[in-house]
Write a protein that holds these residues in place. Structure first.
Motif: not given
Ligand code: DGJ
Length: 732
Positions: A337, A367-368, A412, A444, A477, A479, A481, A527, A529-530, A546, A549, A605
């Motif tokens: 990422w 990842d994404d 991801w 987002r 992973k 996520d 967000n 995860c 956003s971290g 995770w 971030d 990373e």
């Molecule tokens: C938020 C995550 O915390 C990042 O590590 C990454 O995976 C992004 N999203 C991808 O959109």
């Protein structure tokens, strides 16, 4: 360990080597709390601890008695409306609009083991003799509702877990407008309260404040536990520090909206309340239905904050995390990422993967950006099929090539979300949380799927199930967000709108449970956003999270230090990233970045394609070093030594279970000229043995009492801002 009921005094005594918890049936049939703290010797009655006296402006329970009032009686699941004027544990709205209830003791049972909580994450036992459980059944005869208070005492840990369960056995439909997991009344307020607060990029910083009269609380109304507050609080005595003194930690095993509140009364009693946040919550119970609250884990320590943390670490590593990855070495990963964001294709991915292999990385994570029309964050979420333009070999083709390199392959996903620019949204615009007559807030550019709906759940389950069955994936992973807004579901009637947040999280848990059961070999990392959903609820399904971030090594000291108050090292995903750091533009050495990230589930990373031959060589050595000492980092006892919140010299250590190996991480934030020589006293070593450090011998007792001496002049040119040292001590 034992749980005893004394028929004569109507007291339940829960005790093990570390703690006693004494509760009783009050004269009116409610449950009172007499004592919770360090183990006291057994005796038939502690009833003298009940306050029985007359006070002005008090409401008494019995007309002929001016001593028994709920306002001045410490209760164990407090009830409002009949004399206790503080905020209660629960509230039931009956058909006639009354909010009164009166739960009277009915029966109890004590048994070995610990029952599981259906549909909810919880700590577990592997053998019946690891714990005993007390269930107290109470009944409200007017609304015809049952309440079961459940307490589990662990045999060899200072741990009690609690939860409450409501069951409706009458014809009448009731509405629960508050159903916390616990309240607990303590007799004084001489405490500091600790919580982990922050925001995106600075999650779980330690906050400590003296209690004051009135309410102090933390909460989340964001639909997830959040970056701002972790579902954890602790009460410590003012003189308690990292290594000595009394502290009680309360950790809620839940990932949605929560409240953790402390109320100090004018009489200096302290009520701790914790559970699902009552705002926006309402749950309808029809005849025969049950509502189960999430679990609270309470840890008592008289060995300071580290003592409390080590209990949480052991419990959460071994009795919350499940599956094959619980005890397995976590693979050292490289995630693409920070190197690529959305800007990649198959050639770029394969080139990075090959480079990763050459330095010894064990797991490559894409990842994404690999699916649907996901070339930026405006599109694609919801369409969980590969973008063949970017990745012509498909996920399986790439997975195969990566497996052929000898690495594991990870992917991801963000299954709870949708972009409006996606096939899923175009087909089902009503599948997001929204109110049809109101605007929809985006975050987002994405919207939250209404996972409380069965059809939405099934669609997402099938898409992810297909992805995992058709492709050789070793790691996911997961996520999430954004925080939830407009939490209204067009699927449910008006009586169920207060259930949406909780139903959503129940179905997130259900989705996880289905997938980890069907694909037990996959390592899940959660995860948001971290670290926006770094909580025990998630750890029940995903063994690692995770952490943030923010990958700047210096900022990470605070984040990891705070996170370690509750969560074990191996639950924290910690990666070495590029400099200048993407979040704070800080320059730190590759050594310092690794010296911080080793204290977690380690990985990288960064863009290895841009690394110099020297850097690649160093990374190779770092990976080899972590592999050699992984058992210490992942299974050892972690102790915080010097806090980044208070000092420019920061330190922590980890000691292998057999006490043979000690690794100390020492970090200089800002250095000073003509500085003072400092000593760092180590903890938990074998005091009878000698340890070898840099070819010199020190006894365990010497290292713990005198400490390691840090001399600026000996560090020479390595003594500079943001420098760090890792000391390895081996028992001789
Ligand atoms: C938020 C995550 O915390 C990042 O590590 C990454 O995976 C992004 N999203 C991808 O959109």
């Amino acid at each position: 360990m034992a749980i005893i009921f004394n028929e004569k005094t109507k007291e339940f005594h829960l005790f093990n080597d570390y703690l006693s918890y004494v509760i009783c049936i009050l004269p009116n049939g409610h449950i009172g709390n007499l004592y919770y703290g360090k183990r006291v010797s057994e005796k038939s009655s502690y009833t003298y601890l009940l306050e029985k006296r007359q006070r002005p402006l008090t409401a008494y329970v019995y007309e002929d008695d001016e001593t028994f009032s709920l306002q001045h009686t410490r209760q164990d699941y407090a009830c409002y409306g009949t004399g206790d004027f503080s905020q209660p544990a629960f509230e039931i709205i009956s058909n006639d609009g009354s909010r009164l209830s009166d739960f009277i003791f009915d029966s109890y049972r004590i048994f070995d083991g610990k029952p599981s909580l259906k549909g909810l994450p919880h700590v577990y036992v592997e053998k019946e003799n690891e714990a005993q459980t007390l269930e107290i059944l109470l009944k409200d005869t007017v609304s015809k509702t049952q309440l079961c208070l459940s307490y589990t005492l662990f045999s060899n840990k200072p741990v009690i877990t609690r939860n409450a369960r409501f069951a409706q056995f009458g014809q009448e439909k009731i509405r629960l407008s508050r159903a916390l997991s616990m309240t607990l009344d303590l007799p004084d307020s001489d405490y500091d309260w600790i919580h982990l607060d922050g925001a995106w990029g600075r999650e779980r910083h330690i906050s400590i404040n003296p209690l004051h009269k009135g309410i102090q609380s933390i909460y989340s109304l964001k639909g997830s536990s959040s970056s701002e507050h972790n579902p954890f609080i602790a009460l410590k005595r003012p003189q308690t520090d990292e290594h000595h003194g009394e502290v009680i930690g309360f950790s809620l095993v839940y990932s949605g909206n929560f409240l953790a509140q402390i109320d100090v009364t004018p009489f200096e009693q302290t009520r701790i309340s914790m559970g699902i946040h009552p705002d926006g919550f309402e749950w309808q119970l029809n005849m025969g239905e049950i509502f189960q609250t999430p679990e609270i884990v309470m840890v008592y320590s008289d060995n300071g904050l580290n003592g409390m943390s080590q209990v949480f670490h052991e419990l959460y590593s071994k009795r919350l995390v499940r599956g094959v990855w619980r005890d397995k070495k976590r693979p050292i990963l490289l995630n693409n990422w920070e190197a690529m964001s959305f800007d990649f294709n198959e050639d770029k991915i394969m080139a990075l993967a090959e480079k990763a292999k050459s330095v010894g990385v064990e797991l490559f994570v894409m990842d994404d950006g690999w699916f649907g029309a996901r070339n930026h964050d405006y599109a694609g979420l919801g369409d969980w099929f590969v973008n063949k333009e970017k990745l012509p070999s498909g996920i399986n083709g790439i997975a195969k090539k990566i497996h052929d390199f000898g690495m594991l392959f990870g992917l991801w996903i963000e299954p709870e979300m949708v972009n409006k620019d996606s096939n899923l949204f175009r087909e089902h615009p009503d599948w997001i949380l929204h109110h049809p007559k109101r605007s929809q807030s985006h975050s987002r550019h994405q919207f939250t799927l209404d996972l409380s709906r069965e059809d939405v759940y099934q669609n997402i389950y099938q898409q992810i199930h297909r992805l995992l069955s058709e492709n050789a994936i070793d790691y996911i992973k997961w996520d999430m967000n954004r925080y939830m807004t407009e939490a209204f579901s067009v699927y449910y009637s008006k009586n169920h709108q207060g259930e949406i947040f909780h139903r959503y999280i129940l179905n997130v848990y259900r989705l996880y449970e289905a997938l980890i059961t069907e694909f037990p070999h996959i390592l899940f990392e959660s995860c948001s956003s971290g670290g926006g959903r770094f909580d025990p609820g998630m750890l029940y399904y995903a063994p690692q999270t995770w952490t943030s971030d923010n990958t700047d090594a210096i900022e990470r000291l605070k984040i990891q230090y705070g996170t370690s108050l509750v969560y074990p090292l191996k639950s924290m995903g910690c990666h070495v990233s590029d400099v200048p750091n993407q979040q704070v533009r800080r320059l730190t050495s590759l050594d310092t970045r690794a010296n911080v990230a080793y204290f977690g589930s380690f990985g990288y990373e960064l863009d290895l394609m841009k690394a110099t031959p020297d850097e690649l060589e160093k990374i190779k050595k770092q990976i080899k070093f972590y592999q050699d000492y992984q058992h210490v980092f992942q299974e050892g006892h972690f102790t915080r030594l010097l806090s980044p919140f208070h000092h420019d010299l920061v330190a922590w250590q980890v000691v292998s279970k057999d006490l043979k190996t000690v690794i100390v991480g020492i970090y200089h934030l800002l250095v000073e000229a003509n500085g003072v020589s400092k000593r760092i006293q180590l903890k938990g070593l074998d005091k009878e043995s000698n340890y070898l450090l840099n070819e010199k011998t020190y006894s365990g007792s010497e290292l713990m009492s005198i400490g390691i001496v840090i001399k600026e002049e000996e560090l020479k040119e390595t003594y500079q801002d943001f420098s760090s040292h890792l000391l390895i001590l081996e028992r001789k």
